[in-house]
Scaffold this motif. Sequence first.
Motif, PDB file in Angstrom:
ATOM      1  N   ASN A 155       0.920  -1.182  -0.170  1.00 15.24           N
ATOM      2  CA  ASN A 155      -0.136  -0.154   0.120  1.00 15.24           C
ATOM      3  C   ASN A 155       0.978   1.150   0.102  1.00 15.24           C
ATOM      4  OD1 ASN A 155      -2.543  -1.345   0.122  1.00 15.24           O
ATOM      5  ND2 ASN A 155      -2.467  -1.547   2.250  1.00 15.24           N
ATOM      6  N   ASN A 156       1.562   1.245  -1.010  1.00 16.05           N
ATOM      7  CA  ASN A 156       2.563   2.682  -1.021  1.00 16.05           C
ATOM      8  C   ASN A 156       3.613   2.838   0.191  1.00 16.05           C
ATOM      9  OD1 ASN A 156       1.843   2.841  -3.692  1.00 16.05           O
ATOM     10  ND2 ASN A 156      -0.063   3.982  -2.930  1.00 16.05           N
ATOM     11  N   LYS A 157       3.663   1.877   0.807  1.00 18.02           N
ATOM     12  CA  LYS A 157       4.629   1.810   1.954  1.00 18.02           C
ATOM     13  C   LYS A 157       5.475   0.699   2.117  1.00 18.02           C
ATOM     14  CE  LYS A 157       1.262  -0.071   5.259  1.00 18.02           C
ATOM     15  NZ  LYS A 157       0.507   0.139   6.450  1.00 18.02           N
ATOM     16  N   ASN A 158       6.382   0.181   2.924  1.00 18.00           N
ATOM     17  CA  ASN A 158       6.926  -1.104   3.240  1.00 18.00           C
ATOM     18  C   ASN A 158       7.933  -1.272   1.807  1.00 18.00           C
ATOM     19  OD1 ASN A 158       6.080  -1.468   5.919  1.00 18.00           O
ATOM     20  ND2 ASN A 158       4.363  -2.313   4.862  1.00 18.00           N
ATOM     21  N   TRP A 159       8.396  -0.167   1.235  1.00 24.57           N
ATOM     22  CA  TRP A 159       9.074  -0.511   0.069  1.00 24.57           C
ATOM     23  C   TRP A 159      10.533  -1.017   0.263  1.00 24.57           C
ATOM     24  CZ3 TRP A 159       5.815  -1.430  -3.258  1.00 24.57           C
ATOM     25  CH2 TRP A 159       4.761  -0.431  -3.411  1.00 24.57           C
ATOM     26  N   LYS A 160      10.940  -0.558   1.512  1.00 26.96           N
ATOM     27  CA  LYS A 160      12.338  -1.165   1.902  1.00 26.96           C
ATOM     28  C   LYS A 160      12.152  -2.626   2.112  1.00 26.96           C
ATOM     29  CE  LYS A 160      15.985  -0.520   5.352  1.00 26.96           C
ATOM     30  NZ  LYS A 160      16.558   0.166   6.379  1.00 26.96           N
ATOM     31  N   HIS A 161      11.154  -2.981   2.696  1.00 30.88           N
ATOM     32  CA  HIS A 161      10.797  -4.543   2.678  1.00 30.88           C
ATOM     33  C   HIS A 161      10.805  -5.315   1.539  1.00 30.88           C
ATOM     34  CE1 HIS A 161       8.370  -8.288   3.277  1.00 30.88           C
ATOM     35  NE2 HIS A 161       8.987  -8.391   4.635  1.00 30.88           N
ATOM     36  N   LYS A 167      12.227  -4.408  -1.340  1.00 30.26           N
ATOM     37  CA  LYS A 167      13.807  -4.419  -1.944  1.00 30.26           C
ATOM     38  C   LYS A 167      14.628  -5.280  -1.135  1.00 30.26           C
ATOM     39  CE  LYS A 167      17.065  -1.151  -3.229  1.00 30.26           C
ATOM     40  NZ  LYS A 167      17.198   0.184  -3.354  1.00 30.26           N
ATOM     41  N   ASN A 168      14.358  -5.699   0.161  1.00 34.24           N
ATOM     42  CA  ASN A 168      15.122  -6.436   1.084  1.00 34.24           C
ATOM     43  C   ASN A 168      14.843  -7.788   0.448  1.00 34.24           C
ATOM     44  OD1 ASN A 168      16.694  -4.415   2.370  1.00 34.24           O
ATOM     45  ND2 ASN A 168      15.226  -4.448   4.209  1.00 34.24           N
ATOM     46  N   LEU A 169      13.505  -7.909   0.480  1.00 34.91           N
ATOM     47  CA  LEU A 169      13.011  -9.241   0.231  1.00 34.91           C
ATOM     48  C   LEU A 169      13.512  -9.791  -1.242  1.00 34.91           C
ATOM     49  CD1 LEU A 169      11.018 -11.966   0.270  1.00 34.91           C
ATOM     50  CD2 LEU A 169       9.316 -10.461  -0.588  1.00 34.91           C
ATOM     51  N   ILE A 170      13.563  -9.062  -2.167  1.00 37.20           N
ATOM     52  CA  ILE A 170      13.979  -9.331  -3.540  1.00 37.20           C
ATOM     53  C   ILE A 170      15.544  -9.453  -3.468  1.00 37.20           C
ATOM     54  CG2 ILE A 170      14.499  -8.359  -5.784  1.00 37.20           C
ATOM     55  CD1 ILE A 170      11.392  -7.165  -5.650  1.00 37.20           C
ATOM     56  N   ASP A 178      18.953  -7.974 -13.366  1.00 39.90           N
ATOM     57  CA  ASP A 178      19.609  -7.177 -12.031  1.00 39.90           C
ATOM     58  C   ASP A 178      18.503  -7.238 -11.027  1.00 39.90           C
ATOM     59  OD1 ASP A 178      21.749  -5.610 -10.839  1.00 39.90           O
ATOM     60  OD2 ASP A 178      20.210  -4.089 -10.792  1.00 39.90           O
ATOM     61  N   ALA A 179      18.697  -7.338  -9.753  1.00 41.01           N
ATOM     62  CA  ALA A 179      17.851  -7.463  -8.763  1.00 41.01           C
ATOM     63  C   ALA A 179      17.403  -5.982  -8.644  1.00 41.01           C
ATOM     64  CB  ALA A 179      18.504  -7.923  -7.576  1.00 41.01           C
ATOM     65  N   ASP A 180      17.867  -4.892  -8.885  1.00 47.70           N
ATOM     66  CA  ASP A 180      17.452  -3.591  -8.788  1.00 47.70           C
ATOM     67  C   ASP A 180      16.299  -3.424  -9.789  1.00 47.70           C
ATOM     68  OD1 ASP A 180      17.635  -1.140  -7.240  1.00 47.70           O
ATOM     69  OD2 ASP A 180      18.332  -0.161  -9.107  1.00 47.70           O
ATOM     70  N   LYS A 235      12.457  -2.496  -9.094  1.00 48.43           N
ATOM     71  CA  LYS A 235      11.797  -1.153  -9.773  1.00 48.43           C
ATOM     72  C   LYS A 235      10.495  -1.765 -10.354  1.00 48.43           C
ATOM     73  CE  LYS A 235      15.824   1.253 -10.680  1.00 48.43           C
ATOM     74  NZ  LYS A 235      16.851   1.548 -11.610  1.00 48.43           N
ATOM     75  N   TYR A 236      10.654  -3.124 -11.213  1.00 54.36           N
ATOM     76  CA  TYR A 236       9.339  -3.783 -11.796  1.00 54.36           C
ATOM     77  C   TYR A 236       8.315  -4.095 -10.776  1.00 54.36           C
ATOM     78  CZ  TYR A 236       6.226  -6.770 -14.364  1.00 54.36           C
ATOM     79  OH  TYR A 236       4.951  -7.431 -14.656  1.00 54.36           O
ATOM     80  N   GLY A 237       8.551  -4.656  -9.575  1.00 58.98           N
ATOM     81  CA  GLY A 237       7.820  -5.196  -8.459  1.00 58.98           C
ATOM     82  C   GLY A 237       7.164  -3.893  -7.776  1.00 58.98           C
ATOM     83  N   ARG A 238       7.968  -3.102  -7.616  1.00 60.44           N
ATOM     84  CA  ARG A 238       7.304  -1.823  -6.822  1.00 60.44           C
ATOM     85  C   ARG A 238       6.257  -1.197  -7.722  1.00 60.44           C
ATOM     86  NH1 ARG A 238      10.220   3.418  -3.762  1.00 60.44           N
ATOM     87  NH2 ARG A 238       8.523   4.326  -3.516  1.00 60.44           N
TER      88      ARG A 238
END
Length: 170
Positions: free
Chosen positions: A36-42, A44-47, A110-112, A116-119
């Motif tokens: 829900n437009n939050k937890n993006w750090k989570h 990224k860490n998961l990926i 690349d994981a990055d 970006k796609y996942g977000r």
Amino acid sequence: MQNIEKFHVRFDDFDSTPYYQASPDNRIRISCDNYNNKNWKHLKNLIYTLFHEDSETNLTLEVGTIRNNKRIPIKTGIGKFFHITNWKEDIVYHSELDMSFIIATIKNVDADDIYKYGRRVASGHKDSYIVFYNQTFLMYISTDVIDIISKEKEDIQKVTPFTKELFKKS
């Protein structure tokens, strides 16, 4: 596509997503509502945990169909996220539909770029029928869910702390 089959799923099984093809012990599902437009750090860490630098990560996606000898491309928009240099296509015939599906694989993503796609997809933007995978994990991202599948149940257990952490924040 044969690299996906090591997870005991078939990308060309159009009746069910990879999650429903995998054993319950070897899969985990995360609702995109948790982001829900939050937890993006989570995310990224998961990926980055799944697809770290020393693993060769590939993606496979549906890029088109062939019906009556006419090739019909699907606009995926993946070129916005991934540097495409080595694209390999497989044609899969579906007898019940009397048509073929064009499935493409891109190696060494690349994981990055996956992040970006996942977000973008987790935010509700258009998704493609796409999976990311390496030797250990396969991940499917849609606007609704993120599915993670492993060959071994011990590997999926390594991902479980990420889901517990996410639910604490929700």
